[in-house]
Design a protein around this motif. Structure first.
Motif, PDB file in Angstrom:
ATOM      1  N   LEU A 257       0.659  -1.501   0.062  1.00  0.00           N
ATOM      2  CA  LEU A 257      -0.341   0.524   0.143  1.00  0.00           C
ATOM      3  C   LEU A 257       0.272   1.517   0.438  1.00  0.00           C
ATOM      4  O   LEU A 257       0.646   2.636  -0.711  1.00  0.00           O
ATOM      5  N   SER A 260       2.023   1.568  -3.879  1.00  0.00           N
ATOM      6  CA  SER A 260       1.393   1.918  -4.333  1.00  0.00           C
ATOM      7  C   SER A 260       0.627   3.092  -5.022  1.00  0.00           C
ATOM      8  O   SER A 260       0.933   4.094  -5.691  1.00  0.00           O
ATOM      9  N   THR A 261       0.466   3.871  -3.097  1.00  0.00           N
ATOM     10  CA  THR A 261       0.061   4.828  -2.742  1.00  0.00           C
ATOM     11  C   THR A 261       1.398   6.553  -3.095  1.00  0.00           C
ATOM     12  O   THR A 261       0.956   7.050  -4.349  1.00  0.00           O
ATOM     13  N   LEU A 264       1.673   6.477  -7.247  1.00  0.00           N
ATOM     14  CA  LEU A 264       0.720   6.741  -7.936  1.00  0.00           C
ATOM     15  C   LEU A 264       0.451   8.095  -7.985  1.00  0.00           C
ATOM     16  O   LEU A 264       0.475   9.219  -8.371  1.00  0.00           O
ATOM     17  N   SER A 265       0.732   8.968  -6.323  1.00  0.00           N
ATOM     18  CA  SER A 265       0.763  10.128  -6.043  1.00  0.00           C
ATOM     19  C   SER A 265       2.135  10.762  -6.973  1.00  0.00           C
ATOM     20  O   SER A 265       2.002  12.007  -7.592  1.00  0.00           O
ATOM     21  N   LEU A 272      -5.076  11.882  -4.612  1.00  0.00           N
ATOM     22  CA  LEU A 272      -3.644  11.864  -4.541  1.00  0.00           C
ATOM     23  C   LEU A 272      -2.743  13.423  -3.863  1.00  0.00           C
ATOM     24  O   LEU A 272      -2.889  13.869  -5.277  1.00  0.00           O
ATOM     25  N   SER A 343       3.531   8.146   5.350  1.00  0.00           N
ATOM     26  CA  SER A 343       3.060   8.042   3.921  1.00  0.00           C
ATOM     27  C   SER A 343       2.058   7.679   3.504  1.00  0.00           C
ATOM     28  O   SER A 343       1.580   8.924   2.606  1.00  0.00           O
ATOM     29  N   ILE A 344       1.096   7.222   3.761  1.00  0.00           N
ATOM     30  CA  ILE A 344      -0.052   6.801   2.980  1.00  0.00           C
ATOM     31  C   ILE A 344      -1.309   7.924   3.800  1.00  0.00           C
ATOM     32  O   ILE A 344      -2.017   8.496   2.529  1.00  0.00           O
ATOM     33  N   SER A 345      -0.518   9.061   5.220  1.00  0.00           N
ATOM     34  CA  SER A 345      -1.061   9.862   5.181  1.00  0.00           C
ATOM     35  C   SER A 345      -0.973  11.399   4.328  1.00  0.00           C
ATOM     36  O   SER A 345      -2.292  12.354   4.286  1.00  0.00           O
ATOM     37  N   ASN A 347      -0.262  10.804   1.058  1.00  0.00           N
ATOM     38  CA  ASN A 347      -0.944  10.766  -0.080  1.00  0.00           C
ATOM     39  C   ASN A 347      -2.210  11.119  -0.353  1.00  0.00           C
ATOM     40  O   ASN A 347      -2.687  11.461  -1.303  1.00  0.00           O
ATOM     41  N   PHE A 348      -2.978  10.582   1.327  1.00  0.00           N
ATOM     42  CA  PHE A 348      -4.319  10.992   0.704  1.00  0.00           C
ATOM     43  C   PHE A 348      -4.628  12.427   1.264  1.00  0.00           C
ATOM     44  O   PHE A 348      -6.394  12.448   1.775  1.00  0.00           O
TER      45      PHE A 348
END
Length: 362
Positions: A257, A260-261, A264-265, A272, A343-345, A347-348
């Protein structure tokens, strides 16, 4: 690059001081001196490992940057002879040095030499030929510095001449976006792929700076932030080939995850974070330069295509399944939970930035 080698900090500090000295100088001779200090600090970090690829990339980078510095010094010297001042364009345009039409035409011609030297240093099309070749042989930390910090001084210096050569720069930006998209399609090395991605993003940055400097700053900050996370991840995973992404190196769904984020970001997939910078520039150029914007979008879509290829090559790979025992043996190499959450926070956060940034800029 081994960040614990003591002299790395000294050369990194010299690189940063050269950039700061260059962008804060009001004379071309100071600009040139700052760029040379930056080069002298950055070259040792490129070749510290002594491998053949690093030395080759370091020599290529030195030759290209020296050529750009020579053209910059020549153009600034001709401008000083014509205008009787070493002041850069930001100072010249606010004085009466260029009141004569003859001086204006000559200075514009010599200014093209200065612009060409800056385009060579930053790697914008049609002077991008050296960037993929140099990046392909460097360590991930050197790639990060080359793709981010080394662009700061040339980008800010380009802002000094952007009002005089906006049409030429727009054409270069459109070409850079398309070249960056097409050039990355058949790449098998991740570093070369990131080089063409950098060329694509550079076209968007310069295009945004022509009409709104704030959008370029925001775009660069977002690109730098995503690059730090992505290059660090590839560094600790020791990935250099695209075919390695389909192996069993991604040990958990969380790591999949994260990658991928990030990928794609960086490609600018909405909603993103990487799409925010493109969205700001898109709204500015929609009514002003629709033709140039079409080429920018085309190159971005092509680059997003090969990012999606990377995404599908590992996310749906059958080789990524591992046993619980091999997972325990790999605990020392896994990515920390703090890195994954950050990282996830990051990008989203794209939708929030899209709603908040227009009020900040306006």
């Amino acid at each position: 690059m081994n960040s614990y080698i003591p002299y790395n900090f000294m050369f990194l500090l010299l690189t940063m001081l050269g950039t700061i000295f260059s962008i804060s100088s009001s004379h071309w001779i100071g600009v040139w001196a700052g760029l040379e200090i930056n080069l002298l600090g950055f070259i040792p970090m490129l070749v510290y490992g002594g491998t053949t690829l690093e030395v080759e990339s370091g020599v290529k980078y030195f030759i290209i940057q020296s050529m750009g510095s020579g053209i910059l010094l020549t153009g600034s010297l001709l401008i000083s002879i014509t205008a009787l001042s070493w002041a850069n364009f930001g100072s010249l345009l606010s004085t009466n040095y260029l009141s004569s039409h003859l001086y204006q035409s000559e200075t514009n011609l010599y200014g093209i030499l200065v612009l060409i030297s800056l385009l060579i240093k930053v790697g914008l099309t049609p002077f991008h030929f050296w960037l993929p070749s140099v990046m392909s042989g460097l360590s991930w930390l050197s790639v990060l510095l080359l793709a981010s910090w080394q662009k700061i001084a040339p980008l800010i210096l380009i802002l000094m001449v952007v009002s005089k050569y906006s049409s030429m720069l727009m054409a270069c930006c459109a070409a850079a976006s398309v070249v960056g998209g097409i050039g990355g399609l058949n790449q098998t090395q991740l570093r070369s792929l990131m080089a063409y991605s950098s060329i694509n993003h550079l076209g968007w940055m310069v295009a945004g700076s022509i009409y709104n400097v704030a959008s370029m700053v925001i775009y660069f900050a977002i690109y730098f932030l995503i690059s730090v996370f992505l290059f660090y991840y590839l560094w600790i995973k020791e990935k250099s080939q695209t075919r390695q992404l389909s192996t069993s190196s991604f040990r958990s769904t969380n790591e999949k995850l994260v990658f991928s984020t990030l990928i794609l970001s960086l490609g600018g997939l909405p909603p993103l974070l990487g799409f925010v910078g493109k969205w700001l520039i898109l709204t500015e150029l929609f009514n002003i330069e629709p033709l140039i914007l079409m080429f920018l979008i085309l190159g971005s879509l092509i680059s997003l295509f090969y990012y999606l290829l990377l995404f599908f090559s590992y996310f749906f790979s059958n080789n990524s399944k591992i046993t619980e025992m091999s997972m325990k043996n790999y605990t020392s190499m896994t990515v920390s939970m703090y890195f994954i959450v950050a990282s996830i926070s990051m990008n989203f956060s794209g939708p929030i930035m899209i709603l908040w940034l227009p009020s900040l800029i306006l």
